[in-house]
Design a protein around this motif. Structure first.
Motif, PDB file in Angstrom:
ATOM      1  N   VAL A 171       0.847  -1.205   0.000  1.00 20.42           N
ATOM      2  CA  VAL A 171       0.000   0.000   0.000  1.00 20.42           C
ATOM      3  C   VAL A 171       0.878   1.250   0.000  1.00 20.42           C
ATOM      4  O   VAL A 171       0.671   2.179  -0.799  1.00 20.42           O
ATOM      5  N   ALA A 172       1.880   1.267   0.892  1.00 20.11           N
ATOM      6  CA  ALA A 172       2.737   2.452   1.014  1.00 20.11           C
ATOM      7  C   ALA A 172       3.482   2.710  -0.287  1.00 20.11           C
ATOM      8  O   ALA A 172       3.583   3.863  -0.743  1.00 20.11           O
ATOM      9  N   ALA A 173       4.000   1.636  -0.925  1.00 21.33           N
ATOM     10  CA  ALA A 173       4.713   1.807  -2.188  1.00 21.33           C
ATOM     11  C   ALA A 173       3.774   2.381  -3.247  1.00 21.33           C
ATOM     12  O   ALA A 173       4.158   3.261  -4.028  1.00 21.33           O
ATOM     13  N   GLY A 174       2.518   1.916  -3.249  1.00 18.31           N
ATOM     14  CA  GLY A 174       1.546   2.432  -4.208  1.00 18.31           C
ATOM     15  C   GLY A 174       1.247   3.900  -3.971  1.00 18.31           C
ATOM     16  O   GLY A 174       1.109   4.682  -4.910  1.00 18.31           O
ATOM     17  N   VAL A 175       1.162   4.277  -2.690  1.00 15.49           N
ATOM     18  CA  VAL A 175       0.866   5.672  -2.351  1.00 15.49           C
ATOM     19  C   VAL A 175       2.003   6.575  -2.821  1.00 15.49           C
ATOM     20  O   VAL A 175       1.778   7.634  -3.412  1.00 15.49           O
ATOM     21  N   VAL A 176       3.243   6.152  -2.588  1.00 12.28           N
ATOM     22  CA  VAL A 176       4.386   7.000  -2.897  1.00 12.28           C
ATOM     23  C   VAL A 176       4.669   7.014  -4.401  1.00 12.28           C
ATOM     24  O   VAL A 176       4.887   8.066  -4.999  1.00 12.28           O
ATOM     25  N   LEU A 177       4.650   5.821  -5.033  1.00 12.43           N
ATOM     26  CA  LEU A 177       5.011   5.733  -6.454  1.00 12.43           C
ATOM     27  C   LEU A 177       3.838   6.080  -7.372  1.00 12.43           C
ATOM     28  O   LEU A 177       4.034   6.400  -8.541  1.00 12.43           O
ATOM     29  N   ARG A 178       2.608   5.964  -6.865  1.00 15.44           N
ATOM     30  CA  ARG A 178       1.383   6.286  -7.592  1.00 15.44           C
ATOM     31  C   ARG A 178       1.164   5.410  -8.808  1.00 15.44           C
ATOM     32  O   ARG A 178       0.333   5.731  -9.650  1.00 15.44           O
ATOM     33  N   ARG A 179       1.931   4.321  -8.972  1.00 15.55           N
ATOM     34  CA  ARG A 179       1.713   3.414 -10.102  1.00 15.55           C
ATOM     35  C   ARG A 179       1.760   1.980  -9.597  1.00 15.55           C
ATOM     36  O   ARG A 179       2.594   1.632  -8.764  1.00 15.55           O
ATOM     37  N   THR A 180       0.826   1.168 -10.128  1.00 10.91           N
ATOM     38  CA  THR A 180       0.644  -0.179  -9.577  1.00 10.91           C
ATOM     39  C   THR A 180       1.850  -1.075  -9.812  1.00 10.91           C
ATOM     40  O   THR A 180       2.356  -1.698  -8.882  1.00 10.91           O
ATOM     41  N   PRO A 182       5.196  -0.708 -10.591  1.00 12.66           N
ATOM     42  CA  PRO A 182       6.401  -0.517  -9.771  1.00 12.66           C
ATOM     43  C   PRO A 182       6.133  -0.794  -8.290  1.00 12.66           C
ATOM     44  O   PRO A 182       6.986  -1.352  -7.597  1.00 12.66           O
ATOM     45  N   ALA A 183       4.914  -0.460  -7.816  1.00 13.99           N
ATOM     46  CA  ALA A 183       4.604  -0.723  -6.405  1.00 13.99           C
ATOM     47  C   ALA A 183       4.601  -2.218  -6.124  1.00 13.99           C
ATOM     48  O   ALA A 183       5.047  -2.666  -5.063  1.00 13.99           O
ATOM     49  N   MET A 184       4.103  -3.013  -7.087  1.00 11.00           N
ATOM     50  CA  MET A 184       4.107  -4.466  -6.904  1.00 11.00           C
ATOM     51  C   MET A 184       5.537  -4.976  -6.813  1.00 11.00           C
ATOM     52  O   MET A 184       5.855  -5.831  -5.980  1.00 11.00           O
ATOM     53  N   ALA A 185       6.404  -4.455  -7.691  1.00 12.65           N
ATOM     54  CA  ALA A 185       7.805  -4.887  -7.668  1.00 12.65           C
ATOM     55  C   ALA A 185       8.446  -4.528  -6.326  1.00 12.65           C
ATOM     56  O   ALA A 185       9.175  -5.338  -5.740  1.00 12.65           O
ATOM     57  N   VAL A 186       8.134  -3.306  -5.817  1.00 13.24           N
ATOM     58  CA  VAL A 186       8.715  -2.889  -4.534  1.00 13.24           C
ATOM     59  C   VAL A 186       8.200  -3.788  -3.407  1.00 13.24           C
ATOM     60  O   VAL A 186       8.965  -4.198  -2.525  1.00 13.24           O
ATOM     61  N   ALA A 187       6.880  -4.132  -3.447  1.00 14.76           N
ATOM     62  CA  ALA A 187       6.326  -5.004  -2.411  1.00 14.76           C
ATOM     63  C   ALA A 187       7.039  -6.345  -2.419  1.00 14.76           C
ATOM     64  O   ALA A 187       7.389  -6.887  -1.359  1.00 14.76           O
ATOM     65  N   LEU A 188       7.285  -6.884  -3.621  1.00 16.71           N
ATOM     66  CA  LEU A 188       7.965  -8.186  -3.732  1.00 16.71           C
ATOM     67  C   LEU A 188       9.382  -8.109  -3.175  1.00 16.71           C
ATOM     68  O   LEU A 188       9.763  -8.864  -2.273  1.00 16.71           O
ATOM     69  N   VAL A 189      10.165  -7.173  -3.712  1.00 16.94           N
ATOM     70  CA  VAL A 189      11.578  -7.081  -3.322  1.00 16.94           C
ATOM     71  C   VAL A 189      11.702  -6.716  -1.840  1.00 16.94           C
ATOM     72  O   VAL A 189      12.506  -7.297  -1.104  1.00 16.94           O
ATOM     73  N   GLY A 190      10.870  -5.762  -1.381  1.00 15.30           N
ATOM     74  CA  GLY A 190      10.951  -5.297   0.006  1.00 15.30           C
ATOM     75  C   GLY A 190      10.611  -6.403   0.990  1.00 15.30           C
ATOM     76  O   GLY A 190      11.292  -6.571   2.012  1.00 15.30           O
ATOM     77  N   THR A 191       9.558  -7.183   0.690  1.00 17.01           N
ATOM     78  CA  THR A 191       9.177  -8.250   1.614  1.00 17.01           C
ATOM     79  C   THR A 191      10.259  -9.318   1.680  1.00 17.01           C
ATOM     80  O   THR A 191      10.637  -9.764   2.772  1.00 17.01           O
TER      81      THR A 191
END
Lengths: 346, 357
Positions: A171-180, A182-191
């Motif tokens: 959710v936070a990645a989506g809020v900051v990046l505003r695009r789905t 890249p946010a999915m990629a960040v969620a994957l790598v970050g987790t």
């Protein structure tokens, strides 16, 4: 607002429900089989004096399924972060539906809190149910393995913590990046990164490790096991010489083993050698004889071993501590997302 | 069309290149250590007078976490390509409406699709090939020591096959994106479809690429396992010592193809506890007779007697894929996935040309 949030995520909840139902069917079909096989082999192995082989037979039979179920439990939090978390706000921002949502009677913060609250609970519940099913199914296998810490991350309560963190991170990645995407990629790598960091560097030190100094040396074939409570988690093992210098270590990051040379005399790497211990010329000693030679040489050189470990009794305290750690991280990341939506967005 | 497709693909290619460089640095730093451990292990083993496959090399236990991490990266890379490159390829243009501009230019839809698919598919295959090359180089000491190249954890993650997986996952993503017209469901379906295809090929298709070789071995060489179950004792064949081969099955049978019955076993092994008349009553349990598995000292002589008596009538029949079929199998699996990728891409192009709007 809660009703809207629920309606928006109906499909996602349905897909997750179907996935959990499929997992439940697999576990319900295979569960009694494992319990039956356990009763058949391991439960009575003392009668045939061969518990090691009975355990190996059980592991060979269900090792593959057990491995795949572990993969499922480990993947659930990551998938929740990618497919539930990342699109939650990012899709509204991408498609412009946030304009409608934010001009209704509901404030932005209540809008985000309702969305976050409903789905975080859903994510925690989904991962918790998946973990519960697999923990129950693998009970006999885990009992046989006797190393509860080997499957720490796919049993018990910790998967729920991973799910809460992964979801909020998405959710936070989506809020900051505003695009789905890249946010999915960040969620994957970050987790994945958070899981690796906690597993390797944080979990061993959540509680101060116990230290055991012993003169029983566990090098060489057929060496005696460490005098630790069954199921303990050995963090590091060092072999020290008389002066207290480390001559060999294993466990942790890096570390090197000890090279044993059995020739004329016995040499234990850099620890020293025992030229008085002789192997009968022309014969190749078996593992039993090598093990005895190594033990005698270690005693001659006054080697001793230093072991750091977490006792088996800390399994559940560590589970709760790691759950708390990930839930706290989820709260921090969630608060940051909430602040960003209120102050920085649009 | 190709310059446009390349420009749209640039940022994804940059991310993938950065990831590949990071992996390359990590592997280059840690690789030499594994080679050292392997050489030291081999030297120690030879010094004890052991040869060939009897050497258990400590390299399998060295850098365990890294080994798992490297294989995990190669395992998930094709799925990520399918999800993040394949699924959004057309679906995002449809979702955001940019297809309207693209389709009203002088380029036909067919060339538009072929340009996009071709550029990204080549990028995906090149990336997967590079990654596999690095992982294969890095883990070569482990692979050499394990002597089990057909195991799913090595065959499916090294050498050629990851290139085929990447091509397939990408085409699957592109085709589901065209069909669903929405990125997120297409990504989820791509992930599920790719995992299902990999599992199906690994466990159902791969064993049947070529008919396995049948070999008959004397029991004394192969060794047997004895299982005492509720229905009396039964006998299990042990895997013959074939390094790097894929043993499909081993059975103990006589010239007519019959397995030894419980009566045969009681006759041949009268002194074994649990089987013959001697020893404790028959209870559930497992016992193995083999050169590789140590047996309790008191049982050694009756076991050898048992194997010798049984060996006069029965043989160990092993079905296996020989080690030299590794590369034919690699090519076969790669081409299977590439063919499936071409079919899916063709279906996607056809759908865009004939069924859209």
């Amino acid at each position: 607002m809660l009703a809207v949030a629920l309606r928006q995520c109906r499909l996602r909840l349905a897909v997750a429900g179907a996935g959990l139902a499929a997992l439940a069917v697999v576990v319900a079909v295979a569960g009694p089989q494992v319990a039956h096989a356990y009763d058949d082999t391991v439960a009575n192995c003392a009668a045939s004096h061969d518990c090691a082989l009975a355990a190996a037979a059980l592991r060979t039979r269900y090792g593959l399924l057990s491995g795949w179920l572990d993969v499922v439990v480990a993947a659930v939090p990551v998938l929740l972060g990618m497919f539930w978390g990342a699109p939650l706000v990012a899709r509204e921002l991408e498609t412009g539906t946030y304009r409608l949502a934010w001009t209704q009677g509901v404030t932005r913060s209540r809008w985000l809190l309702a969305k976050l609250g409903v789905l975080t609970l859903g994510a925690v519940a989904a991962a918790g149910v998946a973990s519960l099913l697999v923990t129950w199914w693998a009970g006999p296998l885990d009992r046989v393995a006797g190393t509860p810490f080997a499957s720490f991350a796919t049993r018990g309560v910790v998967p729920s913590g991973y799910a809460a963190f992964a979801f909020v991170l998405g959710v936070a990645a989506g809020v900051v990046l505003r695009r789905t995407l890249p946010a999915m990629a960040v969620a994957l790598v970050g987790t994945v990164a958070a899981r690796v960091v906690v597993t390797v560097w944080v979990r061993p030190h959540l509680f101060p490790a116990r230290v055991l100094a012993t003169s029983a040396v566990s090098v060489g074939p057929l060496s005696p096991g460490l005098p630790l409570p069954a199921g303990s988690w050995v963090l590091s093992q060092s072999l020290l010489d008389r002066a207290g210098h480390v001559v060999a270590s294993q466990g942790g990051l890096g570390g090197g083993g000890l090279t044993i040379d059995i020739g004329p005399g016995v040499r234990l790497g850099s620890a020293g050698s025992c030229p008085n211990l002789r192997v009968t010329p022309g014969s190749i000693p078996g593992p039993q004889a090598i093990g005895a030679l190594v033990q005698r040489c270690a005693a001659q050189l006054h080697l001793h071993e230093l072991v750091t470990y977490q006792p088996a009794g800390r399994y559940w305290p560590l589970q709760w501590a790691e759950l708390g750690l990930f839930l706290a991280a989820a709260v921090v990341v969630g608060a940051a997302a909430w602040w960003w939506v209120r102050r920085r967005l649009v | 069309m190709i310059p446009v497709a390349w420009r749209q693909f640039r940022s994804q290619a940059a991310v993938a290149t950065a990831a590949l460089v990071a992996v390359a640095v990590a592997l280059a730093v840690t690789g030499p250590h594994l080679v050292d451990v392997y050489r030291a292990g081999l030297a120690a083993c030879r010094a004890q007078g052991t040869t060939g496959s009897n050497c258990s090399n400590p390299v399998a236990g060295a850098d365990r976490g890294l080994q798992v991490a490297v294989l995990a990266v190669v395992l998930v890379a094709p799925a990520l390509v399918g999800m993040f490159w394949g699924a959004p390829l057309v679906a995002r243009e449809l979702e955001s409406g940019t297809y309207r501009l693209a389709w009203t230019q002088s380029v036909t839809r067919r060339r538009w699709m072929l340009g996009k698919l071709g550029v990204v598919a080549l990028g995906a295959m090149a990336g997967a090939g590079l990654l596999s090359l690095m992982a294969t180089w890095w883990s070569s000491p482990v692979v050499t020591a394990a002597q089990n190249r057909f195991s799913p954890g090595q065959f499916g993650l090294l050498d050629l096959v990851p290139v085929g997986y990447a091509a397939f996952a990408f085409s699957l993503g592109a085709a589901t994106g065209v069909l669903f017209r929405r990125t997120l469901p297409a990504m989820a379906v791509t992930l599920a479809g790719f995992v299902a295809a990999r599992l199906a090929v690994t466990y159902w298709l791969r064993p049947h690429f070529m008919a396995p070789v049948r070999e008959v071995l004397p029991l004394q060489d192969a060794g047997i396992g004895l299982v005492v179950g509720p229905g009396g004792p039964t006998v299990v064949g042990q895997a013959p010592p074939l390094p790097n081969a894929w043993v499909v099955s081993t059975t103990v049978q006589d010239a007519a193809g019959r397995a030894p019955t419980a009566a045969d076993l009681r006759h041949a092994c009268p002194d074994l506890p649990g089987i013959g008349t001697a020893g404790p009553p028959a209870g559930p349990g497992v016992g193995h007779v083999s050169a590789a598995v140590p047996v309790p000292g008191g049982l050694k002589a009756p076991l050898q007697q048992c194997v010798a008596t049984l060996g006069a009538r029965f043989h160990d029949v092993a079905l296996y894929q020989p080690a030299d079929r590794y590369w034919p199998f690699q090519w076969f699996e790669t081409l299977t996935f590439v063919a499936a990728a071409v079919l899916l891409a063709g279906a996607a192009v056809w759908w865009v040309r004939h069924r859209m709007r």
